[in-house]
Design an enzyme around this catalytic site. Structure first.
Site, PDB file in Angstrom:
ATOM      1  N   LYS A  31       0.843  -1.200   0.000  1.00  0.00           N
ATOM      2  CA  LYS A  31       0.000   0.000   0.000  1.00  0.00           C
ATOM      3  C   LYS A  31       0.878   1.251   0.000  1.00  0.00           C
ATOM      4  O   LYS A  31       0.697   2.141  -0.806  1.00  0.00           O
ATOM      5  CB  LYS A  31      -0.918  -0.024   1.225  1.00  0.00           C
ATOM      6  CG  LYS A  31      -1.803   1.190   1.358  1.00  0.00           C
ATOM      7  CD  LYS A  31      -2.739   1.071   2.544  1.00  0.00           C
ATOM      8  CE  LYS A  31      -3.410   2.413   2.807  1.00  0.00           C
ATOM      9  NZ  LYS A  31      -4.295   2.399   3.962  1.00  0.00           N
ATOM     10  N   GLU A  89      10.340  -4.786   4.593  1.00  0.00           N
ATOM     11  CA  GLU A  89      10.374  -6.193   4.180  1.00  0.00           C
ATOM     12  C   GLU A  89      10.086  -6.329   2.690  1.00  0.00           C
ATOM     13  O   GLU A  89      10.798  -7.022   1.952  1.00  0.00           O
ATOM     14  CB  GLU A  89       9.306  -6.998   4.956  1.00  0.00           C
ATOM     15  CG  GLU A  89       9.593  -7.185   6.425  1.00  0.00           C
ATOM     16  CD  GLU A  89       9.060  -6.050   7.292  1.00  0.00           C
ATOM     17  OE1 GLU A  89       8.802  -4.945   6.748  1.00  0.00           O
ATOM     18  OE2 GLU A  89       8.909  -6.262   8.502  1.00  0.00           O
ATOM     19  N   GLY A 101      -4.829  -1.735   4.893  1.00  0.00           N
ATOM     20  CA  GLY A 101      -4.070  -2.882   4.396  1.00  0.00           C
ATOM     21  C   GLY A 101      -4.777  -4.198   4.672  1.00  0.00           C
ATOM     22  O   GLY A 101      -4.902  -5.063   3.800  1.00  0.00           O
ATOM     23  N   ARG A 102      -5.289  -4.368   5.895  1.00  0.00           N
ATOM     24  CA  ARG A 102      -5.905  -5.647   6.259  1.00  0.00           C
ATOM     25  C   ARG A 102      -7.322  -5.787   5.713  1.00  0.00           C
ATOM     26  O   ARG A 102      -7.971  -6.810   5.947  1.00  0.00           O
ATOM     27  CB  ARG A 102      -5.883  -5.811   7.775  1.00  0.00           C
ATOM     28  CG  ARG A 102      -6.476  -4.655   8.551  1.00  0.00           C
ATOM     29  CD  ARG A 102      -6.089  -4.733  10.025  1.00  0.00           C
ATOM     30  NE  ARG A 102      -6.560  -3.593  10.808  1.00  0.00           N
ATOM     31  CZ  ARG A 102      -5.920  -2.439  10.931  1.00  0.00           C
ATOM     32  NH1 ARG A 102      -4.779  -2.239  10.288  1.00  0.00           N
ATOM     33  NH2 ARG A 102      -6.396  -1.470  11.668  1.00  0.00           N
ATOM     34  N   GLU A 134      -4.919  -6.416  14.724  1.00  0.00           N
ATOM     35  CA  GLU A 134      -4.378  -5.109  14.346  1.00  0.00           C
ATOM     36  C   GLU A 134      -5.502  -4.068  14.420  1.00  0.00           C
ATOM     37  O   GLU A 134      -5.247  -2.886  14.641  1.00  0.00           O
ATOM     38  CB  GLU A 134      -3.772  -5.160  12.929  1.00  0.00           C
ATOM     39  CG  GLU A 134      -2.831  -4.018  12.625  1.00  0.00           C
ATOM     40  CD  GLU A 134      -1.981  -4.245  11.382  1.00  0.00           C
ATOM     41  OE1 GLU A 134      -0.803  -4.602  11.502  1.00  0.00           O
ATOM     42  OE2 GLU A 134      -2.507  -4.057  10.271  1.00  0.00           O
ATOM     43  N   HIS A 145      -6.514 -32.870  17.858  1.00  0.00           N
ATOM     44  CA  HIS A 145      -5.435 -33.698  18.406  1.00  0.00           C
ATOM     45  C   HIS A 145      -4.305 -32.833  18.953  1.00  0.00           C
ATOM     46  O   HIS A 145      -3.195 -33.326  19.147  1.00  0.00           O
ATOM     47  CB  HIS A 145      -4.925 -34.640  17.312  1.00  0.00           C
ATOM     48  CG  HIS A 145      -5.963 -35.644  16.918  1.00  0.00           C
ATOM     49  ND1 HIS A 145      -6.127 -36.836  17.573  1.00  0.00           N
ATOM     50  CD2 HIS A 145      -6.931 -35.594  15.965  1.00  0.00           C
ATOM     51  CE1 HIS A 145      -7.131 -37.510  17.017  1.00  0.00           C
ATOM     52  NE2 HIS A 145      -7.649 -36.764  16.049  1.00  0.00           N
ATOM     53  N   LYS A 197       9.275  -1.007  14.196  1.00  0.00           N
ATOM     54  CA  LYS A 197       9.867  -0.710  12.879  1.00  0.00           C
ATOM     55  C   LYS A 197      10.966   0.333  13.019  1.00  0.00           C
ATOM     56  O   LYS A 197      12.046   0.199  12.444  1.00  0.00           O
ATOM     57  CB  LYS A 197       8.797  -0.153  11.932  1.00  0.00           C
ATOM     58  CG  LYS A 197       7.765  -1.119  11.445  1.00  0.00           C
ATOM     59  CD  LYS A 197       6.939  -0.408  10.373  1.00  0.00           C
ATOM     60  CE  LYS A 197       5.627  -1.063  10.092  1.00  0.00           C
ATOM     61  NZ  LYS A 197       4.774  -0.282   9.206  1.00  0.00           N
TER      62      LYS A 197
END
Ligand code: F6P
Length: 557
Positions: free
Chosen positions: A208, A214, A280-281, A366, A397, A521
């Site tokens: 965005k 990263e 973004g999400r 977030e 399990h 960050k």
């Protein structure tokens, strides 16, 4: 912007507090006394059949939760979001992911501009590009068709596309596949490119902001890999022109910052935009889903968007009493604030949804992992539970023991589809039926438990009776859909978007910023020189960090 209503001051909150004291959860008794309970507390939204009846819910609780929603102004704030008001106060932005799935004929006017035509302009561009790749018209620098699409992004520019790609694998065009690089751990890009042919690989750099460390680092690594391996194969010479041509044929971008895309070397003609009013999400249904449009095709992507739209319309128009996302959000508030639930499990009985919980973690945590309200004042009650989960039956399990018999209340959503993608049989047994039997069994065991007398009746020796008792009254919501189609996946995402929104409104939270990820960050950039061995930078660190970096410096092979 209206000030948030403190939920703890509402009449409904007082009612819920009183109900917490008087209520004795008894799902066995409630079902026995009320044959209509399952029907009364089951609702549909789009194609989703949602059974709320195994929640710690009575008619009084439901009425009080709905009243709470009304008293905090849930409906008005929902309408404000849909209308493009700037409800993201700390970033002074509208919140309009719902506009991404509006039909061409709709309009949403913000600051005098209708945003819907722009949405469809980008969609048309994405679809046109997707068709080119799918048909082979889009060719790599040596004239070969694209076989592998590698999406480079992180957070919202990764989790949504990965989750949906995995969920809709049966819809992927044969001969095409996607990979997703997100982590700045160089292992990620190294592993994901190791067996690829650069001549048939296309990278989509999705960011965005186009500033994320990263993503830009991985994009540069991928660019270096592409140019190096193409040259090593003799596919290009080392000239600037050949390199630029290779980048143009093998890199496209998705961003709101098209100037930065150009600065990276990607032709803006090969960039797909979106807008700052898409968080973004909340962006998998924007151009961030370009990898999906390529892999699944424009028709499937359009169905995916239609799925979102079905739930948007339900959330916008159903009264709170029958509004599935609102009720699920309000139930989450009930458990967090009145039962001390600190986490919420999401358990898809659909292997293709194996990344759904990971996707939801960003969406929910977030959004609502905050201690400050949208007017800057502290929240007045607990917020933001941990969302987690794994596909059934794997979870059974592993961690279900704690959900069944542990000391913490963990509400759980169970998700299943009626028609499997792979209708396999084991002898005479339909394996999907065995699978679903587990789904039904788990929600039943969690709700109704097993009493000491039932355990004794099985002949269990007295000293171990209590270890084999299941207390029951562990709340679950069951969500079923006909099949895992693009539309249903869109519906599931929109459902959880609006659940998250509902909880945020009750708590007075701005669910659309994420300042909590910024400090780490900034510090990473400050610490990087110390890790690179700059003595002064190392000395400037706190003693623990200095020791840890020191360990790294003396042990790196
Ligand atoms: O660091 C958090 C975050 O800002 C997320 O909200 C976002 O989805 C992710 O980083 C990636 O951001 P971008 O798409 O700008 O690269």
């Amino acid at each position: 912007m209206t000030a948030p209503v403190d939920p703890t001051t509402t009449a409904a909150w007082s009612t819920l507090t009183a109900l917490t004291t008087s209520l004795e959860p008894d799902l066995r008794g409630w079902f026995a006394a009320d044959p209509g309970r399952a029907e009364r507390f089951s609702l549909t939204a789009g194609d989703l059949f949602v059974d709320l009846s195994k929640n710690l819910l009575t008619d009084e609780v439901l009425a009080a939760l709905v009243a709470l929603g009304r008293e905090v102004g849930l409906e008005a704030r929902r309408d404000a979001m849909y209308a493009g008001e700037r409800i993201n106060t700390t970033e002074n932005r509208s919140v309009l992911h719902t506009a991404l799935r509006r039909p061409r004929t709709d309009s949403v006017v913000v600051d005098g501009i209708d945003v819907v035509p722009g949405v469809h302009e980008v969609l048309d561009k994405v679809y046109g590009f997707a068709e080119q790749v799918r048909s082979g018209a889009w060719q790599g620098v040596t004239g070969k068709r694209i076989q592998t699409v590698v999406n480079i992004g992180i957070g919202g520019s990764d989790l949504g596309p990965v989750m949906v790609y995995e969920a809709l694998k049966p819809y992927v065009q044969p001969g095409l596949s996607c990979r997703f690089v997100s982590n700045i751990d160089p292992t990620d890009v190294a592993e994901k490119t190791a067996d690829l042919d650069p001549e048939t690989t296309l990278f989509i750099v999705a960011s965005k902001t186009f500033t994320t460390l990263e993503t830009l680092t991985n994009a540069r690594l991928a660019r270096d890999w592409l140019l190096r391996t193409l040259a090593a194969q003799g596919a290009i010479d080392g000239s600037d022109g050949a390199r630029a041509d290779a980048i143009a044929k093998h890199f496209v971008a998705v961003s709101t910052a098209l100037d930065k895309v150009a600065a990276f070397g990607i032709d803006p003609a090969n960039a797909f935009g979106f807008w700052d009013w898409v968080g973004g999400r909340y962006s998998v249904d924007s151009a961030v889903g370009t990898s999906l449009a390529v892999a699944l095709g424009p028709d499937a992507f359009a169905d995916f968007l239609a799925g979102f739209r079905a739930i948007d319309e339900h959330f916008a128009s159903e009264p709170l009493e029958r509004n599935v996302p609102a009720l699920m959000g309000l139930l989450n508030v009930w458990y967090v604030n009145f039962f001390g639930a600190a986490s919420h499990a999401v358990l898809p009985y659909a292997q293709y949804l194996h990344r759904f919980a990971a996707y939801l973690q960003q969406l929910t945590m977030e959004s609502n992992g905050k201690g400050v309200r949208w007017d800057g004042t502290p929240v007045t009650t607990a917020t933001g539970e941990v969302f987690w989960g794994e596909p059934g039956t794997n979870g059974q399990h592993a961690f279900y023991q704690l959900i069944h018999q542990g000391t913490q209340l963990i509400p759980a959503d169970f998700i299943a589809v009626a028609t499997p993608a792979h209708p396999l049989t084991d002898g005479d047994a339909d394996v999907h039926e065995l699978f679903l039997a587990n789904f039904f069994a788990q929600t039943k065991a969690l709700a109704f438990g097993k009493t000491a007398d039932e355990v004794r009746a099985e002949g269990t020796a007295e000293p171990i009776v209590w270890a084999r008792v299941f207390p029951g009254n562990r709340p679950t919501t069951s969500i079923m859909a006909p099949a895992l189609t693009p539309s249903v996946v869109g519906q599931l995402i929109a459902l959880y978007e609006h659940i998250t929104f509902t909880q945020g409104v009750v708590w007075g939270i701005n669910s659309f910023d994420q300042w909590g990820v910024e400090l780490g960050k900034q510090l990473a950039l400050q610490i990087a020189p110390a890790v690179a061995g700059v003595a002064a930078a190392l000395q400037a660190q706190d003693p623990s960090t200095r020791n840890l970096v020191g360990y790294y410096l003396s042990h790196r092979g």
